[in-house]
Design an enzyme around this catalytic site. Structure first.
Site, mmCIF file in Angstrom:
data_model
loop_
_atom_site.group_PDB
_atom_site.id
_atom_site.type_symbol
_atom_site.label_atom_id
_atom_site.label_comp_id
_atom_site.label_asym_id
_atom_site.label_seq_id
_atom_site.Cartn_x
_atom_site.Cartn_y
_atom_site.Cartn_z
ATOM 1 N N ASP A 1 -7.106 -2.408 3.675
ATOM 2 C CA ASP A 1 -6.137 -3.442 3.302
ATOM 3 C C ASP A 1 -6.480 -4.809 3.901
ATOM 4 O O ASP A 1 -5.891 -5.820 3.508
ATOM 5 C CB ASP A 1 -4.731 -3.047 3.781
ATOM 6 C CG ASP A 1 -4.254 -1.744 3.166
ATOM 7 O OD1 ASP A 1 -4.421 -1.581 1.944
ATOM 8 O OD2 ASP A 1 -3.719 -0.897 3.907
ATOM 9 N N ASP B 1 0.865 -1.170 0.000
ATOM 10 C CA ASP B 1 0.000 0.000 0.000
ATOM 11 C C ASP B 1 0.911 1.231 0.000
ATOM 12 O O ASP B 1 2.102 1.132 0.302
ATOM 13 C CB ASP B 1 -0.895 -0.038 1.238
ATOM 14 C CG ASP B 1 -1.809 1.171 1.321
ATOM 15 O OD1 ASP B 1 -2.358 1.561 0.279
ATOM 16 O OD2 ASP B 1 -1.957 1.720 2.425
ATOM 17 N N ASP C 1 -1.670 -0.991 6.109
ATOM 18 C CA ASP C 1 -1.876 -0.489 7.475
ATOM 19 C C ASP C 1 -3.311 -0.039 7.731
ATOM 20 O O ASP C 1 -3.646 0.348 8.847
ATOM 21 C CB ASP C 1 -0.934 0.688 7.752
ATOM 22 C CG ASP C 1 -1.364 1.957 7.024
ATOM 23 O OD1 ASP C 1 -1.943 1.849 5.916
ATOM 24 O OD2 ASP C 1 -1.131 3.053 7.564
#
Length: 798
Positions: free
Chosen positions: A690, A487, A686
């Site tokens: 996700d 990410d 995080d």
């Protein structure tokens, strides 16, 4: 009452509280309705099981649940054997904290409410969660006492058996009786715990190491006892040159002493595997300095700290709990939890982690998380859970161990018969001695401990480096990863917007634009607004109080500052205000191309300038990505941010495959697509968005600085949120798997070579046999060597 019996009642009362309101009163239970997820204790074998149709029996008003039809049949035949109090070995156990749960290092499914032995393998149970107050293992204390008190007797009977013929040419009178007197305390008192476990293994139909040891010692001692009391029962071939029937008291006594010594060494080595957790527990301070509402400061126990309390942390002190800085500025050493050696500067608003060290200035903090909610407590719980999980590699050892004891007993019987029928005279004596040696040298514990000890040592080591493995499977799988999906926000970048730049339109200065923008943004809660206000404070600008403040969700804010009508936001807000923003459009697009978010500022309907705020790339990210590429990983970025911003960050970091504006389900589909291509995929993130991808990936890696949802969905958590820890995790994964393979290989090779040697396969070539005493020493050292090899992982380089 032994641990198995007590736990049976414990489980029964817990389930049957609706039958007998007082049934669990002694254990402090309250009536609760059983749920499908509830676990019960099989009263026969002690395993934790779920309630299943066809495997439940009601007895005396209590429901009992079983792991298999075999256990249920045994219970039906003699329920009183598993529920009535029975005599059990006692040790002087220190008082454990209330609620302590004990488990077996080889069988983590076994959980008891008091110290004891595993009903499956006979090993001593140990606390599920180590405590700083732990004294020596009570079994270690007991075994040590038995060993030292009887060692002189074992040495005496050994000396008499080996060298008695040298004292008198015709042997000592009544030598068998003297050896019986010397060896009986060793076998019957020092070896009593072995016979208790031997009996349990037979009663539970769970053959293990103690089945073999107990059988071997009982055979040697029992044979010798009959030979002493009724020597006439034996044929003449069993008599020695002096006419005395040969006895093996020295073998029985020395085997007990050597087994005790091996257990002492093993228990001491096993205790070292919990040293990492104890070190973590030792990080927490015992007290905190609370600031009362009247301003008076007082030192209180850590357990008395409540959420919202104001606490002072003086230089050199540890931060008591998780929270945030209210006043002051200081550098904090977080290396003990994150593995990051450089102190981190903390200012008002910054988060603090409990147990980290305040190195310089004085801080006043607010307690946000206390007790089991602190990061330190969660780390300890996660490490403890990972240490008790089963590694996939252990499956082979489990299969072998399931047939191991039966195979060894069969080999021992074949050894006895083979030597007795075909060996040289006295053939049956040779057969008996070699059969005992076969029973003694075999070591199923070496197989059972091969991977659990490696996992315990590795997870403890990883925790000191800021890497938390959720289970043993994650350790095994990490080294296989070839594709890494990352990410952007909070993973590659700081996740905290920072001021980038300001551009003034003609007729305005950068100072004016920033001062007015920060003044109006004082009333906004948006992270971008916070970055602008922070920059104004940093430059020492004096801000005006905004009036008629109005927030237009998603497009910006409006209000009055120093008599001027101010608007700050995106192009949609400018269009609403009828402000021509096109003169700065090229500069805005250039800033976006660099990964920044852009806001326009209008004053009294006229474009005043624009401000850019960016989420900076973490300083450690380029180094981490370069290390991972050299390690052969293909790196892909997938982010919910705009594609232009994502591509900009990708170019800076050398990531060629970039996906922007992806939704949570898109990340999940990307993981599944790559897995469908045969890739081993790790996902790093995080945020809540996700979580699906983290859970679906072969290895999900959460940043410890992220959300609890992400952390709970992941297989690995990086406490510091530093991608460099991924490379360290891969190194540790490789080292751990290598260590487990070494342990399994040693255990297999040891047993594959040791058992034939004990059976006497080399006798036709060398004329030598393996003494049962040497077999006992080898058996004891085999488990110790496996544990010692596993403990090497504690020194794996960072």
């Amino acid at each position: 009452m032994d641990s198995k019996t007590e736990h049976s009642h414990h489980a029964g009362h817990e389930h049957a509280a609706h039958h007998d309101a007082d049934g669990g009163a002694g254990n402090g239970h309250t009536a609760v309705a059983p749920s499908p997820e509830q676990r019960f204790t099989d009263p026969v074998c002690g395993m934790q099981v779920a309630a299943k149709p066809g495997r439940t029996i009601e007895y005396n008003g209590t429901d009992y649940h079983f792991c298999s039809a075999g256990c249920m049949t045994k219970f039906q035949a003699h329920p009183q054997n598993y529920l009535a109090p029975v005599h059990a070995e006692r040790t002087s156990a220190p008082a454990a904290p209330e609620g302590t749960i004990y488990t077996c290092p080889m069988h983590p499914e076994i959980q008891e409410s008091k110290p004891g032995n595993c009903p499956l393998c006979g090993m001593a149970l140990e606390p599920l969660m180590p405590s700083l107050d732990d004294e020596d293992n009570p079994e270690l204390v007991d075994f040590r006492r038995r060993f030292w008190w009887t060692l002189p007797l074992s040495l005496a009977v050994f000396s008499l058996a080996m060298f008695g013929h040298l004292l008198l040419p015709n042997g000592l009178p009544y030598q068998n009786w003297v050896e019986l007197a010397l060896s009986s305390p060793v076998v019957l008192w020092a070896g009593w715990p072995f016979f208790v476990r031997w009996a349990r293994s037979i009663a539970n139909r769970s053959p293990n190491m103690w089945t073999l040891i107990g059988s071997g010692v009982a055979a040697a001692y029992g044979y010798s006892l009959v030979a002493t009391v009724a020597p006439g029962l034996f044929p003449a071939a069993f008599a020695s040159h002096g006419g005395r029937v040969g006895v093996y008291y020295e073998a029985a006594a020395v085997i007990v002493s050597l087994t005790l010594l091996g257990q002492i060494m093993e228990l001491r080595a096993r205790s070292q595997t919990s040293s990492a957790i104890k070190a973590l527990l030792g990080l927490a301070p015992k007290t905190a300095r609370r600031i009362r509402q009247d301003g008076i400061e007082e030192d209180i126990p850590l357990t008395h700290v409540h959420i919202g309390d104001a606490l002072r942390v003086r230089p050199g002190e540890k931060v008591p709990v998780d929270g945030a800085v209210l006043e002051g500025e200081s550098a904090l050493d977080e290396s003990m939890l994150t593995g990051e050696p450089i102190p981190v500067t903390k200012r008002p608003g910054d988060k603090l982690i409990g147990a980290t060290i305040n190195t310089s200035g004085s801080l006043i903090m607010r307690a946000d998380k206390v007790g089991s909610q602190t990061m330190l407590s969660q780390i300890v719980q996660m490490v403890a859970g990972a240490q008790r999980s089963r590694a996939p590699m252990q499956r082979l050892a489990d299969v072998v161990a399931g047939y191991f004891v039966a195979a060894v007993v069969s080999i021992a019987l074949l050894t006895l018969i083979g030597w007795g029928l075909f060996g040289p005279e006295p053939s049956w004596v040779y057969g008996f001695v070699n059969a005992v040696a076969v029973l003694i040298i075999a070591c199923p514990c070496a197989l059972g401990l091969a991977t659990p000890m490696s996992i315990m040592a590795a997870t403890g080591r990883a925790a000191t480096q800021g890497i938390l493995f959720r289970n043993a499977a994650a350790i095994e799988d990490m080294r296989k990863i070839d594709t890494l999906i990352v990410d952007k926000t909070g993973t590659l970048t700081e996740g905290k917007p920072a001021f980038d730049s300001v551009v003034a339109a003609p007729g305005f200065t950068e100072h004016d634009v920033l001062q007015v923008a920060a003044s109006i943004d004082q009333g906004s809660e948006h992270p971008l607004a916070h970055a602008i206000v922070a920059e104004a404070h940093k430059r020492g600008l004096t801000l005006d109080k905004p009036e008629a403040f109005e927030s237009s969700s998603g497009i910006g804010v409006r209000g009055i500052v120093a008599g001027r009508r101010i608007a700050i936001g995106n192009t949609a807000l400018m269009d609403t205000e009828k402000v021509d923003w096109h003169s700065l459009a090229d500069q805005a697009e250039a800033l976006r191309g660099q990964g920044a978010s852009v806001m326009y500022l209008a004053s009294d309907g006229r474009l005043a300038g624009l401000l850019a705020v960016s989420d900076p790339i973490k300083a450690s990210t380029p180094e981490a990505l370069e290390t991972l590429r050299k390690d052969g990983l293909n790196i892909i970025m997938a982010t919910g941010d705009g594609l232009t911003t994502a591509q900009s960050v990708g170019r800076k970091l050398g990531i060629s495959e970039v996906y922007g504006e992806v939704k949570p389900q898109d990340k999940l589909l990307l993981v599944e697509k790559l897995q469908g291509q045969g890739k081993k995929v790790a996902m790093v993130g995080d945020g809540i968005n996700d979580s699906p991808a983290l859970a679906r990936a072969d290895v999900g890696i959460a940043m410890g600085t992220g959300t609890d949802v992400a952390i709970n969905s992941a297989h690995i958590t990086l406490v510091k949120g530093d991608l460099r820890a991924i490379a360290r995790a891969r190194v540790l994964s490789t080292e751990t798997v290598r260590n487990m393979r070494q342990n399994l290989a040693f255990a297999f090779i040891y047993n594959a070579l040791g058992i034939p040697l004990a059976a006497g396969v080399l006798y036709p070539f060398t004329g030598q046999l393996l003494s049962p005493m040497i077999a006992a020493l080898a058996m004891s050292l085999s488990s110790v060597s496996v544990i010692t090899n596993a403990l090497r992982l504690r020194g794996t380089s960072k």
